[in-house]
Design a protein around this motif. Structure first.
Motif, PDB file in Angstrom:
ATOM      1  N   ILE A  71      63.482  -2.403   3.411  1.00  0.00           N
ATOM      2  CA  ILE A  71      62.294  -2.140   2.486  1.00  0.00           C
ATOM      3  C   ILE A  71      60.874  -2.887   2.655  1.00  0.00           C
ATOM      4  CG2 ILE A  71      61.708  -2.429  -0.325  1.00  0.00           C
ATOM      5  CD1 ILE A  71      64.650  -1.706  -0.771  1.00  0.00           C
ATOM      6  N   TYR A  72      59.964  -2.409   3.037  1.00  0.00           N
ATOM      7  CA  TYR A  72      58.738  -3.012   3.204  1.00  0.00           C
ATOM      8  C   TYR A  72      58.098  -3.210   1.931  1.00  0.00           C
ATOM      9  CZ  TYR A  72      59.307  -2.500   8.337  1.00  0.00           C
ATOM     10  OH  TYR A  72      59.888  -2.872   9.570  1.00  0.00           O
ATOM     11  N   TYR A  73      57.655  -4.537   1.804  1.00  0.00           N
ATOM     12  CA  TYR A  73      57.091  -5.027   0.709  1.00  0.00           C
ATOM     13  C   TYR A  73      55.291  -5.395   1.256  1.00  0.00           C
ATOM     14  CZ  TYR A  73      60.726  -5.202  -2.358  1.00  0.00           C
ATOM     15  OH  TYR A  73      61.895  -4.707  -3.102  1.00  0.00           O
ATOM     16  N   SER A  74      54.549  -4.911   0.521  1.00  0.00           N
ATOM     17  CA  SER A  74      53.135  -5.101   0.767  1.00  0.00           C
ATOM     18  C   SER A  74      52.321  -5.684  -0.362  1.00  0.00           C
ATOM     19  CB  SER A  74      52.453  -4.199   1.672  1.00  0.00           C
ATOM     20  OG  SER A  74      52.569  -3.034   0.826  1.00  0.00           O
ATOM     21  N   ALA A  75      51.236  -6.447   0.057  1.00  0.00           N
ATOM     22  CA  ALA A  75      50.231  -6.851  -1.172  1.00  0.00           C
ATOM     23  C   ALA A  75      49.523  -5.450  -1.782  1.00  0.00           C
ATOM     24  CB  ALA A  75      49.314  -7.751  -0.593  1.00  0.00           C
ATOM     25  N   ASN A  76      49.372  -5.743  -3.011  1.00  0.00           N
ATOM     26  CA  ASN A  76      48.393  -4.468  -3.553  1.00  0.00           C
ATOM     27  C   ASN A  76      46.944  -5.043  -3.767  1.00  0.00           C
ATOM     28  OD1 ASN A  76      47.063  -2.927  -5.484  1.00  0.00           O
ATOM     29  ND2 ASN A  76      48.605  -2.591  -6.572  1.00  0.00           N
ATOM     30  N   TYR A  77      46.158  -4.885  -2.748  1.00  0.00           N
ATOM     31  CA  TYR A  77      45.055  -5.670  -2.727  1.00  0.00           C
ATOM     32  C   TYR A  77      44.122  -5.305  -3.946  1.00  0.00           C
ATOM     33  CZ  TYR A  77      46.314  -7.020   1.922  1.00  0.00           C
ATOM     34  OH  TYR A  77      47.222  -7.478   2.900  1.00  0.00           O
ATOM     35  N   GLU A  78      44.145  -3.845  -4.462  1.00  0.00           N
ATOM     36  CA  GLU A  78      43.471  -3.479  -5.301  1.00  0.00           C
ATOM     37  C   GLU A  78      43.717  -4.144  -6.774  1.00  0.00           C
ATOM     38  OE1 GLU A  78      42.869   0.606  -6.953  1.00  0.00           O
ATOM     39  OE2 GLU A  78      43.233   1.212  -4.560  1.00  0.00           O
ATOM     40  N   ALA A  79      44.917  -4.691  -6.844  1.00  0.00           N
ATOM     41  CA  ALA A  79      45.259  -5.148  -8.320  1.00  0.00           C
ATOM     42  C   ALA A  79      44.631  -6.557  -7.889  1.00  0.00           C
ATOM     43  CB  ALA A  79      46.788  -5.243  -8.301  1.00  0.00           C
ATOM     44  N   MET A  80      44.896  -7.348  -6.842  1.00  0.00           N
ATOM     45  CA  MET A  80      44.403  -8.755  -6.511  1.00  0.00           C
ATOM     46  C   MET A  80      42.927  -8.758  -6.807  1.00  0.00           C
ATOM     47  SD  MET A  80      44.493 -11.204  -3.205  1.00  0.00           S
ATOM     48  CE  MET A  80      43.515 -10.160  -2.500  1.00  0.00           C
ATOM     49  N   ASN A  81      42.242  -7.633  -6.032  1.00  0.00           N
ATOM     50  CA  ASN A  81      40.573  -7.859  -6.218  1.00  0.00           C
ATOM     51  C   ASN A  81      40.289  -7.684  -7.881  1.00  0.00           C
ATOM     52  OD1 ASN A  81      40.673  -8.117  -3.592  1.00  0.00           O
ATOM     53  ND2 ASN A  81      39.970  -5.938  -3.092  1.00  0.00           N
ATOM     54  N   GLY A  82      41.210  -6.829  -8.503  1.00  0.00           N
ATOM     55  CA  GLY A  82      40.781  -6.402 -10.017  1.00  0.00           C
ATOM     56  C   GLY A  82      41.018  -7.756 -10.593  1.00  0.00           C
ATOM     57  N   LEU A  83      41.833  -8.376 -10.406  1.00  0.00           N
ATOM     58  CA  LEU A  83      42.393  -9.792 -11.111  1.00  0.00           C
ATOM     59  C   LEU A  83      41.081 -10.954 -10.755  1.00  0.00           C
ATOM     60  CD1 LEU A  83      44.219 -11.571 -12.621  1.00  0.00           C
ATOM     61  CD2 LEU A  83      45.219 -12.167 -10.478  1.00  0.00           C
ATOM     62  N   LEU A  84      40.664 -10.909  -9.463  1.00  0.00           N
ATOM     63  CA  LEU A  84      39.675 -11.818  -9.144  1.00  0.00           C
ATOM     64  C   LEU A  84      38.413 -11.573  -9.990  1.00  0.00           C
ATOM     65  CD1 LEU A  84      40.341 -12.387  -5.398  1.00  0.00           C
ATOM     66  CD2 LEU A  84      41.332 -13.520  -7.216  1.00  0.00           C
ATOM     67  N   VAL A  85      38.101 -10.133 -10.003  1.00  0.00           N
ATOM     68  CA  VAL A  85      37.003  -9.929 -10.632  1.00  0.00           C
ATOM     69  C   VAL A  85      37.072 -10.335 -12.248  1.00  0.00           C
ATOM     70  CG1 VAL A  85      35.440  -7.622 -11.580  1.00  0.00           C
ATOM     71  CG2 VAL A  85      36.054  -8.121  -9.069  1.00  0.00           C
ATOM     72  N   TYR A  86      38.324  -9.882 -12.644  1.00  0.00           N
ATOM     73  CA  TYR A  86      38.255 -10.283 -14.114  1.00  0.00           C
ATOM     74  C   TYR A  86      38.066 -11.752 -14.458  1.00  0.00           C
ATOM     75  CZ  TYR A  86      40.770 -10.110 -18.767  1.00  0.00           C
ATOM     76  OH  TYR A  86      40.974 -10.450 -20.095  1.00  0.00           O
ATOM     77  N   LEU A  87      38.577 -12.737 -13.636  1.00  0.00           N
ATOM     78  CA  LEU A  87      38.584 -14.025 -13.781  1.00  0.00           C
ATOM     79  C   LEU A  87      37.149 -14.487 -13.775  1.00  0.00           C
ATOM     80  CD1 LEU A  87      41.494 -15.517 -11.948  1.00  0.00           C
ATOM     81  CD2 LEU A  87      41.297 -15.005 -14.444  1.00  0.00           C
ATOM     82  N   THR A  88      36.356 -13.893 -13.015  1.00  0.00           N
ATOM     83  CA  THR A  88      34.952 -14.239 -12.626  1.00  0.00           C
ATOM     84  C   THR A  88      33.865 -13.672 -13.263  1.00  0.00           C
ATOM     85  OG1 THR A  88      34.794 -13.207 -10.561  1.00  0.00           O
ATOM     86  CG2 THR A  88      35.736 -15.362 -10.246  1.00  0.00           C
ATOM     87  N   GLU A  89      34.223 -12.677 -14.079  1.00  0.00           N
ATOM     88  CA  GLU A  89      33.444 -11.747 -14.827  1.00  0.00           C
ATOM     89  C   GLU A  89      32.591 -12.463 -15.698  1.00  0.00           C
ATOM     90  OE1 GLU A  89      35.002  -7.384 -15.785  1.00  0.00           O
ATOM     91  OE2 GLU A  89      35.607  -9.062 -17.332  1.00  0.00           O
ATOM     92  N   ASN A  90      31.245 -12.089 -15.548  1.00  0.00           N
ATOM     93  CA  ASN A  90      30.090 -12.926 -16.419  1.00  0.00           C
ATOM     94  C   ASN A  90      30.056 -14.271 -16.336  1.00  0.00           C
ATOM     95  OD1 ASN A  90      29.240 -10.289 -17.376  1.00  0.00           O
ATOM     96  ND2 ASN A  90      30.897 -10.220 -18.814  1.00  0.00           N
ATOM     97  N   CYS A  91      30.547 -14.778 -15.230  1.00  0.00           N
ATOM     98  CA  CYS A  91      30.441 -16.300 -15.176  1.00  0.00           C
ATOM     99  C   CYS A  91      29.179 -16.730 -15.496  1.00  0.00           C
ATOM    100  CB  CYS A  91      30.857 -16.572 -13.516  1.00  0.00           C
ATOM    101  SG  CYS A  91      30.686 -18.250 -13.001  1.00  0.00           S
ATOM    102  N   CYS A  92      29.187 -17.907 -15.887  1.00  0.00           N
ATOM    103  CA  CYS A  92      28.328 -18.888 -16.203  1.00  0.00           C
ATOM    104  C   CYS A  92      27.135 -18.296 -17.059  1.00  0.00           C
ATOM    105  CB  CYS A  92      27.486 -19.405 -15.041  1.00  0.00           C
ATOM    106  SG  CYS A  92      28.865 -20.079 -13.870  1.00  0.00           S
TER     107      CYS A  92
END
Lengths: 119, 119
Positions: A71-92
DNA sequence: ACAATATTTCTATATTTATGGAAATATAGA
DNA sequence: TCTATATTTCCATAAATATAGAAATATTGT
């Protein structure tokens, strides 16, 4: 992205073994790695590994695909990117001088531009 | 950044209330917000809020500074950026086609270049 | 010193999460 | 079908975390 989903994603990597697993998969690329290879690389007992892989899968931060016995596991890059955007949204308060401007990487074209500059 | 520190940072925002608090502070900018203002905005009981603010502070993801009777909390952008870089480091076996290339934002000059492109 | 405001600490309880050995399941080749 | 390999599920136990009321602490103005 909404709060609950983001918490799910964050919780799934807020643990030493799971963070190691996730980063290994992020670096491995979209082909991913078989469970056994992950366990061997990171020296994690298989039952424990399976428990964590399930956690990451259920959260949606990694994908699983079966290839014969493996069973090959791989990163879900879309989910990761969505998370990073969510964290930094409307920063400062919109000035965005203090955080990486992820939105400049949000589209493929912008990513390209960003890379051209770098090279 | 190393694994344990990253887990500390991730754990500190892997919870609904704390993620709301952190994002509110990320958006508030470096001046930050007083504890009471956070509680009022997010409708969190003060003792619970205090518990969570402490968690975020101890982890190092937010800073606190006292101004007369008020305690202003603000996001620690350096810690956040370090975390984002750690998560995406060496993404996709170095090809970096699948994740935001945070390294292009790693230095001030590079951030500037990135922004110029965008505008 | 007193009163008002801002925030934290204390407390008990409830809930969630992590661990790894042993057994079970699934796939493939001989 | 038998065997080896890959991975998961089951289980009991241990540990960490979240909640919010009540009391305590800290700061300021009167």
């Amino acid at each position: 992205m909404e709060n609950k989903l983001a918490v799910q994603l964050l919780s799934s990597i807020a643990q030493e073994a799971r963070l190691d697993i996730f980063r290994l998969l992020v670096q491995a690329g979209s082909e991913g790695l078989a469970a056994g290879a992950i366990g061997e690389t990171l020296k994690i007992p298989l039952s424990t590994l399976s428990f964590h892989l399930k956690g990451l899968s259920v959260a949606g931060l990694i994908n699983a695909r079966q290839v014969s016995r493996f069973i090959y596991y791989s990163a879900n890059y879309e989910a990761m990117n969505g998370l990073l955007v969510y964290l930094t949204e409307n920063c400062c308060a919109g000035q965005q001088a203090c955080c990486p401007d992820l939105s400049c990487n949000a589209t493929d074209n912008e990513i390209k531009s960003c890379k051209e500059i770098k090279s």
